[in-house]
Write a protein that holds these residues in place. Structure first.
Motif: not given
Length: 478
Positions: A79, A81, A101, A103, A239, A241
């Motif tokens: 992911g 975000q 966000q 996926n 992920k 970020t």
């Protein structure tokens, strides 16, 4: 076969200058086609050199076994975000707003056509991994056949055309190698090979911070990197970020550092140089300007400056109002054992990519030497891999069709086709990344931060952000 005064000869021996991502990938692309030798100015491949990045279109370009080995060395990226400070509704337990966000697996599955065909594997999982630069180079090197040598401590100083045919490469240790039918410059943003392609000579090493055809963007980047503990090995996924602040932004992520090894964590700050407005200097006196290079060699902050760089990043964390609620950025910065600093430069995309010599041999560029780009879409290594495979395919096609009058193929047409296939996608990514870099670092003291954050939230909501991400990720080789 003669076309005008230029004799068309098959390409049998290729010298590759540079054993970075582009050079090693090109060696893989050519391993069953021609004889290949690799030369590198470095003393060795350092697994801990550089930072981490995401591989998508580049990963999809590898043949199956190599693709599997690279994926095992990395960690699946699940992911992406983006966060900002709480413009859009602050709660007791959340002092940030989520702007975007994604996926990754869902995003690709919901797409169609070439996106799913190229970026989903046969198990329906995304070909999208987070990996360190050193780990990727290590996998590429270790999976080369023993017949392809990598010769270190070989800094290119001359390229000579031989009357008997081919090209001779000279190095700073006084040695030379060749003759080669083709020399490919995969020697990065400060490419000696590129200098030869554009000027037909290689001058002595310049002391300037950037090549003459590069313009400083006024955007600076700091990377803090730390290897995690032995217990924190590759898990199910990672992920990335992004944190938007005032006058800059930050990025946090974990990256695979090799199969079975602990992960590597990275914190990045991207911010505007206070002495510049865009590429224009505003410092009143030259002494007030702090020079910053592209740091092509990923030179770490020296030990005595490490604490100063760490302190500067912690100050930026606070000064930019970065919403680091979980302390992920702060933790990496405080524990980092290597910090890199560099400037983002704009490289002229309209320079030539190849030079054909009178004896029928040639010198060609690949990777950053051909199409260096700002890092803000995370596509530099992906595009280098794709260009290497594209060039390999064109060499194969040239050798197969040479001598058949039905095709009338020439080296000039072959190299022009290579540039035509790869110039458009790399140029498209270049200008989008440059625009994105200025947009994301906007905000100053907060006056423009909210409009910027609102814009990114809107782009995420209407699907533009998804389109830009997938558009850059899909491989374009043929």
């Amino acid at each position: 076969m003669l076309v005008g005064a230029l004799e068309q000869k098959p390409i049998r021996r290729v010298g590759v200058i540079g054993s970075g991502v582009a050079g090693l990938t090109l060696a893989h692309a050519l391993q069953d086609l021609v004889q290949v030798e690799i030369f590198d100015a470095r003393s060795e491949l350092n697994r801990k050199e550089g930072a981490g990045f995401q591989l998508n279109g580049g990963l999809a370009s590898f043949e199956a076994n190599l693709q599997r080995a690279v994926a095992e060395a990395g960690i699946p990226l699940e992911g992406i975000q983006s966060r900002s400070k709480a413009w859009f509704g602050k709660t007791e337990n959340q002092d940030y707003s989520t702007l975007l966000q994604l996926n990754i697996n869902e995003l690709i599955r919901q797409a169609s056509g070439e996106v799913t065909d190229s970026l989903l594997d046969d198990k329906g999982m995304a070909r999208w991994t987070a990996i360190t630069r050193g780990a990727l180079q290590e996998v590429l090197r270790d999976n080369l056949p023993s017949t392809i040598p990598i010769r270190f401590n070989k800094k290119l100083t001359s390229i000579s055309e031989l009357e008997s045919g081919g090209v001779l490469c000279g190095f700073d240790d006084g040695s030379s190698s060749g003759p080669f039918d083709m020399v490919v410059g995969c020697d990065g943003i400060r490419s000696a090979t590129k200098e030869y392609v554009n000027t037909a000579k290689i001058e002595e090493t310049k002391t300037s911070l950037a090549p003459s055809n590069a313009i400083y963007s006024g955007i600076r980047i700091r990377f803090a990197v730390v290897d995690e503990t032995a217990e924190d090995k590759q898990g199910s996924g990672a992920k990335l970020t992004q944190y938007f602040g005032d006058g800059g932004y930050a990025l946090h992520g974990k990256f695979g550092a090799g199969k079975g090894r602990p992960l590597t964590s990275m914190a990045v700050f991207v911010y505007l140089d206070e002495n510049y407005i865009g590429p224009f200097q505003v410092a009143k006196e030259k002494k007030d300007r702090v020079a910053v290079s592209e740091n092509a060699d990923w030179t770490q902050t020296v030990e005595q400056q490490l604490e100063s760089s760490r302190s500067n990043m912690l100050s930026q964390l606070k000064g930019f109002n970065i919403p680091d609620k979980d302390k992920d950025l702060e933790s990496v910065i405080r524990n980092a054992d290597r910090i890199y600093e560099l400037g983002s430069y704009f490289h002229n995309p309209f320079t030539r990519w190849s030079r054909i010599l009178k004896n029928g041999s040639c010198v060609v560029l690949c990777g950053d030497a051909a199409h260096a780009m700002p890092p803000f879409l995370g596509q530099g290594s992906n595009q280098a891999i794709q260009s290497a495979y594209c060039l390999g395919n064109k060499i194969l096609e040239y050798n197969q069709k040479l001598g058949d009058d039905k095709y009338n193929i020439t080296l000039e047409k072959t190299l022009a086709a290579y540039r035509e296939v790869r110039w458009k996608p790399t140029f498209g990514i270049l200008w989008k990344a440059l625009f994105l870099g200025y947009l994301e670092t906007g905000g100053g003291n907060g006056i423009y931060s909210k409009p910027r954050d609102s814009f990114f939230q809107l782009m995420g909501a209407v699907g533009v952000a998804k389109g830009v991400l997938l558009g850059a990720a899909v491989p374009k080789i043929m």
